[in-house]
Design an enzyme around this catalytic site. Sequence first.
Site: not given
Length: 735
Positions: A452, A521
């Site tokens: 990321e 998440h």
Amino acid sequence: MIKTKLDLAFDWQAWQSTPDDMLRMDLLVIKRILFDLFLIHEFEETLLRLYQEGCVWGPVHSSVGQEAVAAASIAALRKTDKIAGTHRAHHQFLAKVMKHATPDSWDPCREALPVEASLAVKRTLAEIMGLAPGYCGGRGGSMHLRHAEAGVIGTNAIVGGGIPLATGTAFAEKFKHTDQVVLCFFGDGATNQGVFHEACNIAGIWNLPIIYFVENNLYAVATPSAEVCAVKDLSAHAAVYGMNGRVVNGMDPLAIYAVIDDSARSIRGGGRSCIIECKCYRHYHQGGEKRGSAFGYRSRREEDEWLERDALVTFPAAVLQAGLLEEPDLLNLRELAQSAMMEAVDYCTLQRNARIVRPELWPRVESLREGVRSDGREWQGVSFSDPETFTDLVEMKYSDAIAAVTGRWLEKDDRVVVLGEDVANFKGGAYGATKQLPERFPKRVLNTPISEAGFAGLACGAAMSGLRPVVEIMYPDFTLVAADQLFNQISKLRYMYGNTTDMPLVVRTRVAIGCGYGGQHSMDPAALYALFPGWRIVAPSNALDYVGLFNSAMHSLDPVLIIEHHSLYGRKFPLPKDNLDYFIPFGKARVTREGKDVTLITYGCMVGRCEKVQARLAEKHVSAEIIDLRSIDFPSIDYDLIGGSVAKTGAAVVVEESPRSQSLGATIANEVTERFFEWLDAPVLRLNSADVPNPVSRVLESAAILGEEEIVTGVMSAARRKWNGDYPSRRTEAT
Ligand SMILES: Cc1ncc(C[n+]2csc(CCOP(=O)(O)OP(=O)(O)O)c2C)c(N)n1
Ligand SMILES: [Mg+2]
């Protein structure tokens, strides 16, 4: 057991010059390297004096000892090539801006310094001193230097932080089919940062035109490189990224020149990227004018040995010995450098009783808030639509609308590229948000490694270099893995670089609260991004808004976060037939349901939940007005619309799915109270999910999430307080 020795397919070499190399060199290049050596040295020593005299604010990380590294490496580049640097970058910056400001044919032994070059020295000093004529208007100073026209992408004070950006620039150059090369400078310390490895990995797999150039000056502040890295030669890292590795002595300008020249040529011809390690030394401590030995982490003897090898001494001596120049030539070069520096000092300072900064050169204090975001020039001539007026509608799933409008941009704007994990797999991403796009645009919808920070930073560099990246962060929680790139870089650089760059990139991410995915998440990222004012944030609650806001995001010159929600993905919404090109402006909220007793302020998936609740509230005689904020970064919150509603209802409730401590609500409630206190008959209430990392257990998760029942109860309590404890039903009956 059969054990076979394996070899790394790795081209690894150490380069060293010989006296013959000197004779083969172009004399003009030698003169230029010498001039840059003298100029950088003069610049740094003068700067340290100015620092001691109180004329420089902030740290001075001098490059004394490393002059030759910049002078020789940049001499081997083309003017159009790009560089990036770190907190210790005066030498690189100066060498690159001087290259830009002088004709290739300029002979420093025979000709005066061109006016543009003299100005470049002045402006470099001005920037470091925080003055208006500096390249970033004094906003950047010593550690954040940028001069795009000269090919300096930017220098960066986060150790390692600039490496993905430089990689993004290389990506953009390759994407645009130029033959430019990026030379990315950093220190030995940066090779222990994760982003160095993420960026190298991406450059390796995509064979980007970049040279990673480690100035290994043996220390990171006071920590010896050997103490924090088990590898002796840092270019060994190249082995695992499919690159070439080179080692060169930082006091050997000819070898530095040759290795950069060779690497750049090879890269321009399609060859591999490389990691070059340049062993060098900074004669002073990390910052300031003391030597490192004064702090006890290295010996005087070591320092003296390096001083003896200093290129500033050895290189001119070697040039004389080779008979290429005479003593008066060297004197000329030194004097030219000194006079350029004296002029720069006179330009920036006045000598009164003591030396002071020229007062007229300070930036205007009124300019303080300028340049956090685009000045809005991109919106001239753009007409916005009110989707309520659309007729001739067709139904489309939210996720299909994402793919359709992304495809529309890929079709109409060849600067657009889509990046993310798995975006090119499964015929359109793990959740269908890039459906059909990989086959239509195979070179522009790109799977990234799980990296990321690497790909967010790459997008930053690419956006600064003319592309329009759309980045998918699979789950918002992974933002935290890329936090430096998203917040220190993407959000701040426009301002820090004096508004000399735009940052046109879009990050899309899908909130998965309510899927049993657990605490890593299930984040609503709105409040985190909202802490950083460079970001614009939108949270479309339906497909119609999605398309209009996506178009605005893609057109914007600022970075835009688009928050999607898994619960919307499968739902169908009306969209105008054959029209994916309309714009919905940032900062315009919408009343989705009218009411008269209490205003519900919400966004994203909570709009639908509040709409459902509205009917239940009506049964209890409470009429709720619902505002869908759409734009949720703090400067874009539509307080005009909220104010109009609160003036009517006298009560407001902020409804968010995020936990209370990670929500926008506190700021919104505070603003509403400050702005509209006289219209409020009750305190602004906040309704949120429980303040816990979202649990996986179905029972616990649904207990954590703010549900309809709790919204009803919360809004009823707001209504009761508005009516001084009266039950709404009695009050309604009474009116
Ligand atoms: C992420 C980050 N951590 C720590 C620092 C503080 N810091 C600034 S320079 C520096 C040393 C960097 O060493 P190196 O990369 O070898 O570069 P050099 O200073 O030797 O040129 C440190 C720790 C920082 N700026 N950024
Ligand atoms: Mg170092």
